[in-house]
Design a protein around this motif. Sequence first.
Motif, mmCIF file in Angstrom:
data_model
loop_
_atom_site.group_PDB
_atom_site.id
_atom_site.type_symbol
_atom_site.label_atom_id
_atom_site.label_comp_id
_atom_site.label_asym_id
_atom_site.label_seq_id
_atom_site.Cartn_x
_atom_site.Cartn_y
_atom_site.Cartn_z
ATOM 1 N N GLU A 94 31.657 34.811 27.647
ATOM 2 C CA GLU A 94 33.143 34.684 27.289
ATOM 3 C C GLU A 94 33.601 35.791 28.042
ATOM 4 O OE1 GLU A 94 33.664 34.140 23.264
ATOM 5 O OE2 GLU A 94 35.698 35.151 23.372
ATOM 6 N N GLU A 128 37.616 33.074 27.623
ATOM 7 C CA GLU A 128 37.167 31.953 28.140
ATOM 8 C C GLU A 128 35.724 32.097 28.392
ATOM 9 O OE1 GLU A 128 39.241 29.929 31.346
ATOM 10 O OE2 GLU A 128 40.954 31.317 30.855
ATOM 11 N N LYS A 133 32.889 31.738 31.005
ATOM 12 C CA LYS A 133 32.866 31.427 32.448
ATOM 13 C C LYS A 133 31.605 31.777 33.071
ATOM 14 C CE LYS A 133 37.730 33.024 33.230
ATOM 15 N NZ LYS A 133 38.588 34.382 34.003
#
Lengths: 569, 286
Positions: A471, A475, A477
Amino acid sequence: MMRHLLPAVAVLTLLPCASLAQEDQGQITGNVQLLFQTYQEDSLIGAQVPPGKTGFNAFGNLIYTRGDFSAGMRYESYLDPILGYPGRFRGSGVGYRYASYNKEKFEVTIGNFYEQFGSGLILRAYEERQLGIDNALDGFRMVVMPAPGVRVKGLVGKQRFDFDSGLINSDGIVRAFDGEINLNDAFERWASAGTRVTLGGSFVSRFQEGSTISKDSLILELPQNVGSWGYRAQVQKGGFQFMGEYVRKINDPNADNGYTYRNGEGILLNAGWSTKGLGINLGFKGVDNMQFRSDRNLQLFDLPVNYIPAITKQHTYNLAATLYPYATVVQGEVGWSAEVFYTIPRKSKLGGKYGTKISFQYATASSLDTTNLSGVDGAVYGYERNSWSAGSELFIRDINFDISRKFSKGFKAKYAYFHFDFNTLATPVTTDYKGIVNANVHVVETQVRIKKGHSLRTELQALFTGTYMKEVDGEMKPVKQDKGDWATVLAEYTMSPHWFISVLDQYNFGNPNPDERVHYLYGTVGRIEGAHRLTVGYGKRREGIFCIGGVCRAVPASNGVEITFTSSF
Amino acid sequence: MRISFFTFGLLGLLSFCITGCDVIDDPVIPLTIGYRGEAPAPSFEAMTAGPQHVLLEDFTAHQCGNCPPAGALAEQLSDTHDGRLHVLAVHAGSLAAVSDAPFDTDWTNAEANAYWSQLAFQVNPIGRVNRRGGPTEIVSPNNWSALVDNELGLTPAAHIQGAAIADPNVSDDVHFHVHTTFSEAITGEVRLALLLSESHLIAAQLDYGNDPEVITDFEHNHMLRGSLSGEDGLVIATDPTSGTTVQMDYTMVWPSEWAQENSHILAVLTNAQGEVLNCLDLPWSP
């Protein structure tokens, strides 16, 4: 015996070297190794600076030989020890001394000695100076050869544990014997046999005082005498060779196994076949609770009685050797390896004028297939092993391939590829990533002869780690595992026979944290004068794990000047 | 001759293999630290004052003809200093070996042999008084009285209270409670050993002062029968400071071969040098 030993020791210590040059008075040989390092602060790489700001390790060996007699000593200095060495080593003094007499069927050594039975699975006393390991025995050793092809060794001693202006031995006592018979030398009818067979057996016992320990709510009786034994066989016929060793150890509650009483067991098998241009090696290793020390309460590098060899190859290229080096999991592991060497013949279409060498290796090590016990059995014995097959936890998978070719008298090149699946929980080389790191390493090495006596060797290396989901700013990734990608450039210019200069840059260009994309630049200049070699280096060294043969030590980051000098006479 | 030499060597190696392994089939000592009595373990107040107790170990053997007078002296000292001097008759050494009847009972045990091996000079009769000077220090019976007096006059570094309680509900379960209060700081590890001795054992004893010399119905008292915690005991504190208190509560299944009514549980507290800090014969509670 003593009639020979005592005068010789006196001669060694009292007579000036010059007077010993005469042949009838024996011969003195020796060597010296000095390592001096300065330390500077470097917060970027976390370089440590000891209070004295310098480190100095020195070793000097003197060996006197006269006929069947020899005696020697090693003088050591740690003023203060180089970082990465055992920090408790202090001062200067004699760390190793011995006298030995070898006559016909008997060999006797008093004082310090090194020894190995078979592959070392139950006894290996050795020095690995780069790791700061020295578990030399101090006592008495006898080797008897009662008949051709038969050799029996017996020893009693304490192991080197520490150094404080002199040798400090363990409290525990090691007693051991080993017998080996070469059938071809021992029996006339085997003398001309095409198959050569050697059989061996060993027994090692450690005594350490102890009475009871408490564990959970239990009070457990400690064994003071712990025995270990092994059998081995070596067979060789033509291009085929086989080596097998099986070892066991009785209840040995210790710090490595959580003070459990489970018996230890180990098996090591190696088979190889070679013919012109082609070689194949297969290996299997299974060890279960076989770590054996002369002090049950110590761990890591302290007082190992035995040595558990690595299943993987010892890598030498910077990125392959230092970032994810395999360390034997001493509590128990099972692994196997397969290795193929092939030389494409010279003057063939693929082989070129000088031939092309190819090698491939696959090696893997995993946890043991075990079932944990519960209740009192769990506290006392820990687990039971179901089989010698691999358990659920992968420790290392090492796949490597290289191809090398000499293109002309003045140019040769090599390409090497390594793939590692490396468990950072089993071998904690990093605190940045917990789990399996997937790393691919590419290396291109070239060596160019510039002119007579002048050559340039270069290495271009790159390491790419896999990714995992993390995270970032709310988000999920993909992020590079551990410290991400690395590159290393090495250039080494040699002006034979005296000078060499090298520059190494290790660059963490793919670190997920841009602030930690650091260059570890290190330069070295050296001069060789016969048996003497002096080098001066300056630069940064990365924090990491340094391994030799599956035995590893943590080395802190450093920044400073390093001077080394080696000499022999 | 050559065969004999190597046969001899092989026998030596074989012997080494056997003696070089302490195979322990069941390492669990019957005593457990996990107190499992139904009733809560008794609680003790910190003991701020109390006497120094003394452990007198009498190294003896049933075939030691000079030992009974030493045993009698130990008994006499025990009577004189009732409740503060605790005698332990340790049967060990070559004179404790088993031979033809009536000396066919083995009174040695692992703990007795371990204590014997600690002695700087192994002879019967000999003793240790609070293991002063360390476990190797031996004291001739002639000096027992003076050294005991000296020890009794010391101010103890730690006080011990405790009790041995047979479980009223679980047959053969016995609970031991030992509470220690340190009255001064101690450097290093402090161990507590629970040693079991048994009295009124009737068996043979050689006595050069008796006629006949072999007494077949000699009464052996204070005989060390074993330990509940290993001969060295368990570490209960490291570098305790003055005022530190430690309570240990144990439960064990009482071995049927030991007569409980004739048994004593001796709690022995030792420092890192192996000297006795204090000791106590745990009183049996109903």
